[in-house]
Structures are given as C-alpha cells and as structure tokens.
Design a protein around this motif. Structure first.
Motif, PDB file in Angstrom:
ATOM      1  N   ARG A 293       0.859  -1.194   0.000  1.00 24.26           N
ATOM      2  CA  ARG A 293       0.000   0.000   0.000  1.00 24.26           C
ATOM      3  C   ARG A 293       0.888   1.235   0.000  1.00 24.26           C
ATOM      4  NH1 ARG A 293      -2.537  -3.650   3.480  1.00 24.26           N
ATOM      5  NH2 ARG A 293      -4.662  -4.156   2.853  1.00 24.26           N
ATOM      6  N   PHE A 294       0.347   2.318  -0.539  1.00 28.78           N
ATOM      7  CA  PHE A 294       1.110   3.557  -0.661  1.00 28.78           C
ATOM      8  C   PHE A 294       0.456   4.672   0.137  1.00 28.78           C
ATOM      9  CE2 PHE A 294       1.924   1.029  -4.396  1.00 28.78           C
ATOM     10  CZ  PHE A 294       3.304   1.043  -4.437  1.00 28.78           C
ATOM     11  N   PRO A 295       1.237   5.681   0.533  1.00 31.67           N
ATOM     12  CA  PRO A 295       0.655   6.839   1.218  1.00 31.67           C
ATOM     13  C   PRO A 295      -0.342   7.528   0.287  1.00 31.67           C
ATOM     14  CG  PRO A 295       3.069   6.898   1.327  1.00 31.67           C
ATOM     15  CD  PRO A 295       2.687   5.804   0.387  1.00 31.67           C
ATOM     16  N   TYR A 296      -1.521   7.758   0.790  1.00 32.24           N
ATOM     17  CA  TYR A 296      -2.562   8.465   0.042  1.00 32.24           C
ATOM     18  C   TYR A 296      -2.686   7.977  -1.392  1.00 32.24           C
ATOM     19  CZ  TYR A 296      -3.460  11.650   3.841  1.00 32.24           C
ATOM     20  OH  TYR A 296      -3.824  12.171   5.058  1.00 32.24           O
ATOM     21  N   ALA A 297      -3.061   6.712  -1.538  1.00 34.59           N
ATOM     22  CA  ALA A 297      -3.246   6.120  -2.856  1.00 34.59           C
ATOM     23  C   ALA A 297      -4.458   6.738  -3.548  1.00 34.59           C
ATOM     24  CB  ALA A 297      -3.432   4.609  -2.719  1.00 34.59           C
ATOM     25  N   ALA A 298      -4.609   6.415  -4.809  1.00 35.44           N
ATOM     26  CA  ALA A 298      -5.763   6.884  -5.580  1.00 35.44           C
ATOM     27  C   ALA A 298      -7.051   6.445  -4.886  1.00 35.44           C
ATOM     28  CB  ALA A 298      -5.698   6.322  -6.993  1.00 35.44           C
ATOM     29  N   PRO A 299      -8.137   7.198  -5.062  1.00 36.88           N
ATOM     30  CA  PRO A 299      -9.390   6.889  -4.355  1.00 36.88           C
ATOM     31  C   PRO A 299      -9.912   5.467  -4.565  1.00 36.88           C
ATOM     32  CG  PRO A 299      -9.536   9.017  -5.453  1.00 36.88           C
ATOM     33  CD  PRO A 299      -8.247   8.391  -5.890  1.00 36.88           C
ATOM     34  N   ASP A 300      -9.587   4.843  -5.680  1.00 36.72           N
ATOM     35  CA  ASP A 300     -10.081   3.493  -5.934  1.00 36.72           C
ATOM     36  C   ASP A 300      -9.145   2.403  -5.402  1.00 36.72           C
ATOM     37  OD1 ASP A 300      -8.118   4.142  -7.785  1.00 36.72           O
ATOM     38  OD2 ASP A 300      -8.958   2.836  -9.328  1.00 36.72           O
ATOM     39  N   ARG A 301      -8.075   2.804  -4.699  1.00 37.38           N
ATOM     40  CA  ARG A 301      -7.119   1.846  -4.133  1.00 37.38           C
ATOM     41  C   ARG A 301      -6.977   2.076  -2.635  1.00 37.38           C
ATOM     42  NH1 ARG A 301      -3.740  -0.871  -7.948  1.00 37.38           N
ATOM     43  NH2 ARG A 301      -2.501  -1.230  -6.105  1.00 37.38           N
ATOM     44  N   GLU A 302      -6.600   1.032  -1.911  1.00 36.62           N
ATOM     45  CA  GLU A 302      -6.379   1.173  -0.474  1.00 36.62           C
ATOM     46  C   GLU A 302      -5.084   1.943  -0.243  1.00 36.62           C
ATOM     47  OE1 GLU A 302      -6.408  -2.614   1.440  1.00 36.62           O
ATOM     48  OE2 GLU A 302      -8.270  -3.205   0.466  1.00 36.62           O
ATOM     49  N   GLY A 303      -5.144   2.977   0.568  1.00 37.85           N
ATOM     50  CA  GLY A 303      -3.958   3.770   0.852  1.00 37.85           C
ATOM     51  C   GLY A 303      -3.784   4.016   2.334  1.00 37.85           C
ATOM     52  N   VAL A 304      -2.562   4.296   2.735  1.00 41.22           N
ATOM     53  CA  VAL A 304      -2.248   4.595   4.129  1.00 41.22           C
ATOM     54  C   VAL A 304      -2.369   6.103   4.327  1.00 41.22           C
ATOM     55  CG1 VAL A 304      -0.474   4.512   5.923  1.00 41.22           C
ATOM     56  CG2 VAL A 304      -0.739   2.596   4.340  1.00 41.22           C
ATOM     57  N   THR A 305      -3.307   6.509   5.169  1.00 40.94           N
ATOM     58  CA  THR A 305      -3.523   7.935   5.425  1.00 40.94           C
ATOM     59  C   THR A 305      -2.659   8.443   6.572  1.00 40.94           C
ATOM     60  OG1 THR A 305      -5.349   7.527   6.954  1.00 40.94           O
ATOM     61  CG2 THR A 305      -5.905   7.811   4.619  1.00 40.94           C
ATOM     62  N   HIS A 306      -2.453   7.603   7.595  1.00 42.26           N
ATOM     63  CA  HIS A 306      -1.688   7.959   8.788  1.00 42.26           C
ATOM     64  C   HIS A 306      -0.909   6.735   9.248  1.00 42.26           C
ATOM     65  CE1 HIS A 306      -4.928  10.886   8.689  1.00 42.26           C
ATOM     66  NE2 HIS A 306      -4.173  11.668   9.429  1.00 42.26           N
ATOM     67  N   TRP A 307       0.136   6.966  10.021  1.00 38.75           N
ATOM     68  CA  TRP A 307       0.912   5.861  10.574  1.00 38.75           C
ATOM     69  C   TRP A 307       1.422   6.250  11.953  1.00 38.75           C
ATOM     70  CZ3 TRP A 307       5.963   6.827  11.792  1.00 38.75           C
ATOM     71  CH2 TRP A 307       6.541   7.961  11.209  1.00 38.75           C
ATOM     72  N   ALA A 308       1.781   5.221  12.730  1.00 39.43           N
ATOM     73  CA  ALA A 308       2.354   5.417  14.067  1.00 39.43           C
ATOM     74  C   ALA A 308       3.359   4.307  14.310  1.00 39.43           C
ATOM     75  CB  ALA A 308       1.267   5.373  15.132  1.00 39.43           C
ATOM     76  N   TYR A 309       4.474   4.656  14.945  1.00 35.24           N
ATOM     77  CA  TYR A 309       5.437   3.617  15.314  1.00 35.24           C
ATOM     78  C   TYR A 309       4.794   2.672  16.315  1.00 35.24           C
ATOM     79  CZ  TYR A 309       9.301   5.969  12.982  1.00 35.24           C
ATOM     80  OH  TYR A 309      10.128   6.526  12.039  1.00 35.24           O
ATOM     81  N   LEU A 310       5.167   1.394  16.246  1.00 30.80           N
ATOM     82  CA  LEU A 310       4.664   0.418  17.202  1.00 30.80           C
ATOM     83  C   LEU A 310       5.195   0.751  18.590  1.00 30.80           C
ATOM     84  CD1 LEU A 310       5.268  -2.863  15.179  1.00 30.80           C
ATOM     85  CD2 LEU A 310       3.088  -1.724  15.583  1.00 30.80           C
ATOM     86  N   PRO A 311       4.392   0.521  19.617  1.00 32.48           N
ATOM     87  CA  PRO A 311       4.877   0.776  20.978  1.00 32.48           C
ATOM     88  C   PRO A 311       5.923  -0.267  21.363  1.00 32.48           C
ATOM     89  CG  PRO A 311       2.735  -0.287  21.036  1.00 32.48           C
ATOM     90  CD  PRO A 311       3.032  -0.002  19.592  1.00 32.48           C
TER      91      PRO A 311
END
Length: 112
Positions: A68-86
C-alpha cells in the motif's frame, strides 16, 4: 500509552520500521462500502515483490505481503496515517529476536 499518529502526506517512517498504518479504501463501489482500519505493517523505501520481481518505492507492506502507498488513488487502499509500534513490556524496542527473547519475557512477567 498514547500513539502519535502522523499524516502520511507530511512524513514517512524510517526504512524497515514496524508501524501501525491507518488504511482507507472501499470494499465495492456504492454507498456504505468505505472503510478505514488500522493494520500492522512495515515501511520500506525499496521493496522488491517476490512473485514477479517488480520494485516499489516508499511503500507499506502488511503481513499478507499486500503493498500500500501513502494516500493512494481513491479506488485503491492507501495509508492515510501511521504510528510507530509501541515498545514491548519493559523494553525499549518493539521487537526482539534470538537469545534476548527469554530474558525479556522473564522480566516482563515480573512487571505484570
């Protein structure tokens, strides 16, 4: 513990980092088919897909090898936000391997 969510359009994780990714997309076209879900994944600045050797840059890869890519095209699954694992209980890191696991587990059970 509070996670710090980072907008994928503002910054990306360090290469090889384990992260939680907020993924948005649609199951099928139509109303009510949109989703937004948190998934564990790794961020890679360069990833070569094992099935066909195709190279991808700045991508998030989940446990099922879905890319998956950051902010992918609307018809594809995209990563909007992320957080480091605790970090693991009583540890400063979010992963341990080999001979460091048993002592860390013993220490963690002493903390619980």
């Amino acid at each position: 513990m509070v996670l710090q969510w980072i907008d994928a359009g503002d910054d990306l994780p360090e290469n090889g980092s384990g992260v939680l990714g907020a993924v948005s997309g649609r199951y099928a076209k139509g109303p009510g088919s949109a989703f937004w879900v948190v998934l564990p994944m790794s961020f890679l600045t360069r990833h070569v897909r094992g099935t066909d050797g195709r190279e991808f840059r700045d991508c998030f890869v989940d446990r099922g090898s879905v890319i998956r890519f950051p902010y992918a095209a609307p018809d594809r699954e995209g990563v909007t936000h992320w957080a480091y694992l605790p970090p693991l209980p009583g540890a400063a890191r979010n992963h341990l391997v080999g001979h460091t696991v048993a002592p860390a587990l013993q220490a963690a059970f002493g903390l619980l």
